[in-house]
Design a protein around this motif. Structure first.
Motif, PDB file in Angstrom:
ATOM      1  N   LEU A 108     -10.677  -3.148  -2.873  1.00 14.71           N
ATOM      2  CA  LEU A 108     -11.497  -3.596  -1.713  1.00 14.71           C
ATOM      3  C   LEU A 108     -13.069  -3.228  -1.838  1.00 14.71           C
ATOM      4  CD1 LEU A 108      -8.653  -2.631   1.011  1.00 14.71           C
ATOM      5  CD2 LEU A 108      -9.360  -4.944  -0.216  1.00 14.71           C
ATOM      6  N   PHE A 166       0.980  -1.021   0.013  1.00  5.92           N
ATOM      7  CA  PHE A 166      -0.149   0.125   0.041  1.00  5.92           C
ATOM      8  C   PHE A 166       0.724   1.296  -0.048  1.00  5.92           C
ATOM      9  CE2 PHE A 166      -2.528   3.157   2.192  1.00  5.92           C
ATOM     10  CZ  PHE A 166      -3.884   3.138   1.488  1.00  5.92           C
ATOM     11  N   THR A 193     -13.254  -3.626   3.542  1.00  5.20           N
ATOM     12  CA  THR A 193     -12.483  -2.451   3.812  1.00  5.20           C
ATOM     13  C   THR A 193     -11.141  -2.818   4.330  1.00  5.20           C
ATOM     14  OG1 THR A 193     -13.036  -2.680   6.274  1.00  5.20           O
ATOM     15  CG2 THR A 193     -14.769  -1.952   4.892  1.00  5.20           C
ATOM     16  N   ARG A 194     -10.446  -1.697   4.817  1.00  2.00           N
ATOM     17  CA  ARG A 194      -8.892  -2.098   5.190  1.00  2.00           C
ATOM     18  C   ARG A 194      -8.879  -2.805   6.368  1.00  2.00           C
ATOM     19  NH1 ARG A 194      -6.053   3.542   6.155  1.00  2.00           N
ATOM     20  NH2 ARG A 194      -4.432   2.049   6.885  1.00  2.00           N
ATOM     21  N   ASN A 195      -9.831  -2.822   6.964  1.00  2.00           N
ATOM     22  CA  ASN A 195      -9.932  -3.661   8.294  1.00  2.00           C
ATOM     23  C   ASN A 195      -9.996  -5.297   7.911  1.00  2.00           C
ATOM     24  OD1 ASN A 195      -9.730  -1.407  10.099  1.00  2.00           O
ATOM     25  ND2 ASN A 195     -12.034  -1.464   9.841  1.00  2.00           N
ATOM     26  N   THR A 216      -4.424  -6.723   5.741  1.00  2.24           N
ATOM     27  CA  THR A 216      -3.182  -5.861   6.338  1.00  2.24           C
ATOM     28  C   THR A 216      -2.668  -4.930   5.441  1.00  2.24           C
ATOM     29  OG1 THR A 216      -3.036  -7.789   7.833  1.00  2.24           O
ATOM     30  CG2 THR A 216      -1.084  -6.141   7.471  1.00  2.24           C
ATOM     31  N   LEU A 217      -2.753  -3.795   5.467  1.00  5.89           N
ATOM     32  CA  LEU A 217      -2.132  -2.831   4.345  1.00  5.89           C
ATOM     33  C   LEU A 217      -0.655  -2.751   4.801  1.00  5.89           C
ATOM     34  CD1 LEU A 217      -4.945  -0.128   3.597  1.00  5.89           C
ATOM     35  CD2 LEU A 217      -4.325  -2.367   2.389  1.00  5.89           C
ATOM     36  N   GLU A 248     -11.624   6.334   4.286  1.00  5.49           N
ATOM     37  CA  GLU A 248     -10.858   5.169   4.701  1.00  5.49           C
ATOM     38  C   GLU A 248      -9.575   5.690   5.454  1.00  5.49           C
ATOM     39  OE1 GLU A 248     -10.982   1.893   4.516  1.00  5.49           O
ATOM     40  OE2 GLU A 248     -12.997   1.846   3.310  1.00  5.49           O
ATOM     41  N   LEU A 249      -8.860   6.648   4.965  1.00  4.23           N
ATOM     42  CA  LEU A 249      -7.756   7.243   5.563  1.00  4.23           C
ATOM     43  C   LEU A 249      -7.972   8.528   6.751  1.00  4.23           C
ATOM     44  CD1 LEU A 249      -5.614   7.182   2.200  1.00  4.23           C
ATOM     45  CD2 LEU A 249      -5.827   5.332   4.034  1.00  4.23           C
ATOM     46  N   GLU A 254       2.471  -0.691   4.189  1.00  2.00           N
ATOM     47  CA  GLU A 254       3.075   0.559   3.349  1.00  2.00           C
ATOM     48  C   GLU A 254       4.665   0.277   2.928  1.00  2.00           C
ATOM     49  OE1 GLU A 254       2.634   4.484   4.940  1.00  2.00           O
ATOM     50  OE2 GLU A 254       0.536   4.098   5.788  1.00  2.00           O
ATOM     51  N   VAL A 273      -5.766   0.122  -4.495  1.00  2.00           N
ATOM     52  CA  VAL A 273      -5.959  -0.875  -3.607  1.00  2.00           C
ATOM     53  C   VAL A 273      -7.312  -0.645  -2.759  1.00  2.00           C
ATOM     54  CG1 VAL A 273      -5.121  -1.827  -1.350  1.00  2.00           C
ATOM     55  CG2 VAL A 273      -3.613  -1.527  -3.265  1.00  2.00           C
ATOM     56  N   LEU A 274      -7.564   0.466  -2.475  1.00  2.00           N
ATOM     57  CA  LEU A 274      -8.672   0.849  -1.590  1.00  2.00           C
ATOM     58  C   LEU A 274      -9.999   0.514  -2.778  1.00  2.00           C
ATOM     59  CD1 LEU A 274      -7.607   3.959   0.177  1.00  2.00           C
ATOM     60  CD2 LEU A 274      -7.764   1.433   1.167  1.00  2.00           C
TER      61      LEU A 274
END
Length: 341
Positions: free
Chosen positions: A161, A147, A167-169, A172-173, A314-315, A175, A157-158
């Motif tokens: 998903l 990510f 979702t990002r939950n 495991t993103l 998401e962020l 970085e 990526v988002l």
């Protein structure tokens, strides 16, 4: 002289395009573009592919003002150069202008192009690490995914998903910078399970690690936006704004030249300039397909709004109107340049 008259006509036409209220830091309507570029105007341009296309096509000799070319591309480099007041305009994908404004760097998109068949010719595929079972976006659940927030790959990526109802939950993103071959190496070494990879890295990844079980997953989403963008203080300079309008004209014509001359582009850019093999160059031309410059940005702005809203949710950013990162004075110029050929 004919080129000068045509450019002046394009700029005057663009001045009639309805200007929108722009800027996260400004609320006033931007001034109309000047009909002529004032003598002595200079632009510092970070747009290496267009530079090469203009050189190969001979169009570079028709530009009626001075350009200082710098070998910069991508959001991080161009944003850093903007902050240093060392760059007037750069070439990027969808995400840099969005994040720049979130990070107190007021920039605006002034040109846009896309792929004629974005689903059939995506920029990225998702690379799957050897031994990892994933054949669709739904299989991303529970996986470690490379990510890069603030870059196109991170937004993809988002979006992937979201398209899978995740979702990002649910993942495991991890970085990681999306530069050079960082992602293919991370996949091969099992630092991550999944990563968006593009360009020649797509075929190289499968060729090198396919025997070990490396695979690809198509995402079926648009990932093709390409922009010119400039800082607000450059756009507020009447002379530089007029020069940018002319540059958009040449940028669009260079885009069409690449479409029309794939063999010359492979040899002149991919082989001689980038040091790739002719086979890799041909692969990249086929990967890209035909690029087009739309006359209207309405759908483009709407898609950007969806991206802004997704990234904000998401962020943890504050959403804002996508109109704030488009300077509509330039909207008609690219398509008009091609229509007048």
């Amino acid at each position: 002289m004919q080129q000068g008259r045509r450019t002046a006509t394009l700029i005057l036409a663009a001045s009639l395009v309805s200007a929108m209220t722009l800027g996260l830091t400004q609320a006033q309507e931007p001034a109309p573009l000047l009909a002529e570029v004032p003598a002595g105007t200079k632009l510092v341009v970070g747009d290496p592919q267009t530079q090469k296309a203009l050189q190969l096509s001979g169009l570079i000799d028709e530009i009626p003002f001075e350009i200082e070319w710098v070998n910069l591309s991508g959001g991080p480099q161009t944003s850093e150069a903007f902050r240093a007041r060392a760059l007037d305009v750069g070439s990027v994908a969808e995400i840099p202008s969005i994040f720049a404004n979130w990070n107190n760097l007021p920039v605006r998109n002034i040109a846009y192009r896309e792929r004629e068949d974005p689903i059939g010719h995506p920029i990225y595929r998702f690379g799957i690490a050897p031994g990892v079972e994933a054949k669709s976006l739904a299989d991303f659940r529970g996986k470690r995914i490379a990510f890069s927030p603030g870059q196109a790959q991170g937004a993809l990526v988002l979006r992937a998903l979201q398209a899978a109802g995740l979702t990002r939950n649910d993942v495991t993103l991890v970085e990681l910078p999306s530069t050079a071959d960082v992602y293919p190496v991370a996949l091969a070494s099992h630092q991550v399970d999944i990563a968006p990879i593009g360009g020649v890295n797509i075929r190289r990844y499968v060729n090198q690690y396919g025997a070990d079980g490396a695979t690809l997953v198509e995402h079926g989403l648009r990932d093709d936006p390409s922009h010119l963008y400039a800082p607000q203080w450059v756009l507020d300079d009447p002379a530089k704004a007029a020069a940018l309008a002319v540059y958009v004209d040449f940028w669009a014509r260079a885009t069409q030249w690449v479409n029309d001359n794939p063999e010359a582009w492979v040899e002149g850019y991919y082989v001689r300039d980038q040091g790739l093999s002719a086979e890799d160059g041909q692969y990249l031309v086929e990967l890209t397909g035909n690029q087009v410059v739309p006359a209207s940005w309405d759908e483009v702005v709407a898609r950007h709004q969806q991206t802004i809203d997704l990234l904000a949710a998401e962020l943890g950013y504050e959403p804002y109107s996508a109109e704030q990162i488009f300077d509509r004075r330039f909207e008609a110029l690219g398509a008009a340049a091609l229509a007048s050929k």
